[in-house]
Scaffold this active site. Structure first.
Site, short mmCIF file in Angstrom:
data_model
loop_
_atom_site.label_atom_id
_atom_site.label_comp_id
_atom_site.label_asym_id
_atom_site.label_seq_id
_atom_site.Cartn_x
_atom_site.Cartn_y
_atom_site.Cartn_z
N CYS A 250 -7.03 -4.05 -6.62
CA CYS A 250 -7.03 -2.99 -7.62
C CYS A 250 -7.42 -1.67 -6.96
CB CYS A 250 -8.04 -3.35 -8.72
SG CYS A 250 -8.12 -2.18 -10.06
N PRO A 251 -6.73 -0.61 -7.23
CA PRO A 251 -5.68 -0.38 -8.23
C PRO A 251 -4.27 -0.41 -7.65
CG PRO A 251 -6.45 1.73 -7.47
CD PRO A 251 -7.23 0.68 -6.70
#
Length: 83
Positions: free
Chosen positions: A22-23
């Site tokens: 993430c992200p």
């Protein structure tokens, strides 16, 4: 859903974001969607468990349709239709 059933979902582009944290899966999906026309479908494969939350929120906020999602072990797949 079985793998055979998942293959029945038509898509116009595919993104393999496996191994990205993430992200990055969401950012790469956003870039891939930018290259698609309205109504086209992007299939995304990710391994980050946080992608489940991210893709739900992104689709809702951006107006895209999350057509289907599936989990197979530690692999997450999403089919997004561009708004």
């Amino acid at each position: 859903m079985t793998e055979q059933a998942a293959c029945a979902i038509a898509y116009d582009a595919e993104l393999d974001a496996s191994g990205l944290a993430c992200p990055m899966p969401l950012l790469k999906a956003k870039l891939a969607l930018n290259g698609l026309g309205s109504g086209q479908v992007l299939k995304v494969t990710a391994t980050d468990p946080g992608s489940q939350r991210d893709f739900h929120s992104f689709a809702r906020l951006a107006g895209h349709a999350l057509l289907h999602e599936e989990t197979e072990g530690e692999v997450y797949r999403y089919w997004l239709r561009k708004a």
